[in-house]
Design a protein around this motif. Structure first.
Motif, PDB file in Angstrom:
ATOM      1  N   GLY A  39       0.823  -1.195   0.000  1.00  0.00           N
ATOM      2  CA  GLY A  39       0.000   0.000   0.000  1.00  0.00           C
ATOM      3  C   GLY A  39       0.855   1.242   0.000  1.00  0.00           C
ATOM      4  O   GLY A  39       1.724   1.412   0.860  1.00  0.00           O
ATOM      5  N   HIS A  40       0.626   2.117  -0.989  1.00  0.00           N
ATOM      6  CA  HIS A  40       1.392   3.355  -1.092  1.00  0.00           C
ATOM      7  C   HIS A  40       0.589   4.510  -0.495  1.00  0.00           C
ATOM      8  O   HIS A  40      -0.598   4.672  -0.776  1.00  0.00           O
ATOM      9  N   SER A  41       1.241   5.310   0.332  1.00  0.00           N
ATOM     10  CA  SER A  41       0.654   6.531   0.876  1.00  0.00           C
ATOM     11  C   SER A  41      -0.645   6.214   1.611  1.00  0.00           C
ATOM     12  O   SER A  41      -0.659   5.373   2.503  1.00  0.00           O
ATOM     13  N   ALA A  42      -1.768   6.851   1.250  1.00  0.00           N
ATOM     14  CA  ALA A  42      -3.034   6.598   1.939  1.00  0.00           C
ATOM     15  C   ALA A  42      -3.457   5.145   1.828  1.00  0.00           C
ATOM     16  O   ALA A  42      -4.160   4.622   2.710  1.00  0.00           O
ATOM     17  N   ALA A  43      -3.041   4.475   0.760  1.00  0.00           N
ATOM     18  CA  ALA A  43      -3.394   3.065   0.588  1.00  0.00           C
ATOM     19  C   ALA A  43      -2.684   2.159   1.588  1.00  0.00           C
ATOM     20  O   ALA A  43      -2.966   0.955   1.635  1.00  0.00           O
ATOM     21  N   ALA A  44      -1.789   2.714   2.398  1.00  0.00           N
ATOM     22  CA  ALA A  44      -1.249   1.949   3.528  1.00  0.00           C
ATOM     23  C   ALA A  44      -2.397   1.455   4.402  1.00  0.00           C
ATOM     24  O   ALA A  44      -2.347   0.343   4.937  1.00  0.00           O
TER      25      ALA A  44
ATOM     26  N   ASP B 277      15.983   6.365  -1.334  1.00  0.00           N
ATOM     27  CA  ASP B 277      16.320   7.770  -1.561  1.00  0.00           C
ATOM     28  C   ASP B 277      15.436   8.321  -2.679  1.00  0.00           C
ATOM     29  O   ASP B 277      15.801   8.301  -3.853  1.00  0.00           O
ATOM     30  N   SER B 278      14.256   8.782  -2.287  1.00  0.00           N
ATOM     31  CA  SER B 278      13.316   9.312  -3.275  1.00  0.00           C
ATOM     32  C   SER B 278      12.337  10.242  -2.582  1.00  0.00           C
ATOM     33  O   SER B 278      12.349  10.388  -1.356  1.00  0.00           O
ATOM     34  N   GLY B 279      11.467  10.850  -3.383  1.00  0.00           N
ATOM     35  CA  GLY B 279      10.352  11.594  -2.840  1.00  0.00           C
ATOM     36  C   GLY B 279       9.198  10.651  -2.535  1.00  0.00           C
ATOM     37  O   GLY B 279       9.374   9.438  -2.414  1.00  0.00           O
TER      38      GLY B 279
ATOM     39  N   VAL C 200       6.476  -4.145   6.729  1.00  0.00           N
ATOM     40  CA  VAL C 200       7.680  -3.418   6.319  1.00  0.00           C
ATOM     41  C   VAL C 200       7.263  -2.010   5.922  1.00  0.00           C
ATOM     42  O   VAL C 200       6.336  -1.832   5.122  1.00  0.00           O
ATOM     43  N   VAL C 201       7.922  -1.016   6.477  1.00  0.00           N
ATOM     44  CA  VAL C 201       7.685   0.375   6.108  1.00  0.00           C
ATOM     45  C   VAL C 201       8.828   0.833   5.215  1.00  0.00           C
ATOM     46  O   VAL C 201       9.990   0.856   5.636  1.00  0.00           O
TER      47      VAL C 201
ATOM     48  N   GLY D 162       5.716   5.023   2.111  1.00  0.00           N
ATOM     49  CA  GLY D 162       5.460   6.443   2.306  1.00  0.00           C
ATOM     50  C   GLY D 162       4.155   6.752   3.008  1.00  0.00           C
ATOM     51  O   GLY D 162       3.585   7.833   2.796  1.00  0.00           O
ATOM     52  N   GLY D 163       3.659   5.845   3.827  1.00  0.00           N
ATOM     53  CA  GLY D 163       2.401   6.098   4.509  1.00  0.00           C
ATOM     54  C   GLY D 163       2.202   5.179   5.695  1.00  0.00           C
ATOM     55  O   GLY D 163       2.895   4.163   5.850  1.00  0.00           O
TER      56      GLY D 163
END
Length: 222
Positions: free
Chosen positions: A69-74, A201-203, A169-170, A95-96
């Motif tokens: 899950g990315h961002s809010a989809a975490a 190493d990213s946004g 895993v985060v 990222g979430g």
């Protein structure tokens, strides 16, 4: 192994287009999920319908999948672990962090005509978007899909404490593992029997800016 990929707000399954072939080359079966109301042509949907779409992918997977899950989809990934603790091999959060029980899913920005449109880049200036050039930003904004209010205002319900047995895993893009640990504190994720952190190493959107590196991380976790 099946790796289910769920993108965050305003994105459909095509967000993973550069990650999918990299995962396939590493011997995995990635499944990019397009959520109801977020790329399937529908203009309305509910949080329950999005959760159901993720659970349908879990149920149809070969063996026990990894749910990403990315961002809010975490939150969607964590809800999958809550609903199918015996079927989910691992949850990877990019990222979430999941919203807590009884909290709104993602009521972060104003809604218009029953949906939350992409608010522009001002809220994401800084580490979130530092690795996106003007062309990438324009491309993102053009493809951004307003998220139905029934999703953003949906209330998160967590019911099965067996979710804490599912490894988590985060993946830390615009923040460090140390910051992630601090933000998690003694919240729900802190109760996971196994909680690991991986830096990238990213946004905020590594699927666009570091797809191969992200695929390697996901493959290693699978």
């Amino acid at each position: 192994m099946d790796i289910l990929l769920v993108a965050g707000l305003w994105l459909d399954g095509s967000a993973w287009d550069d990650v999918v072939p990299a995962l396939e080359a590493l011997g995995h079966n990635p499944v990019a999920i397009t959520l109801p109301g977020q790329g399937d042509g529908a203009t309305s949907a509910t949080l329950d319908e999005q959760v159901a779409a993720v659970l349908a992918a879990v149920d149809s997977a070969s063996g026990k999948p990894v749910v990403v899950g990315h961002s809010a989809a975490a939150t969607l990934a964590w809800l999958a672990a809550d609903a199918r603790p015996e079927k989910v091999a691992k949850v990877v959060l990019i990222g979430g962090f999941p919203a807590g029980d009884g909290k709104p899913f993602a009521d972060f920005f104003e809604t218009t005509d029953g949906a939350m449109p992409f608010p522009g880049w001002e809220p994401f200036e800084g580490p979130d978007s530092v690795d996106l050039d003007d062309e990438a930003r324009d491309r993102f904004a053009a493809r951004a899909i307003p998220v139905p209010e029934g999703v953003t205002n949906g209330v998160v319900r967590l019911t099965d404490e067996r979710r804490f047995d599912v490894p988590v895993v985060v993946v830390c893009p615009e923040f460090s593992p140390e910051q992630a640990r601090e933000w998690i504190g003694d919240g729900d994720l802190a109760r996971a029997a196994r909680l690991d952190f991986v830096d990238i190493d990213s946004g905020h959107w590594p699927m666009f800016t570091k797809p191969v590196e992200l695929a390697r991380i996901l493959a290693a976790e699978a």
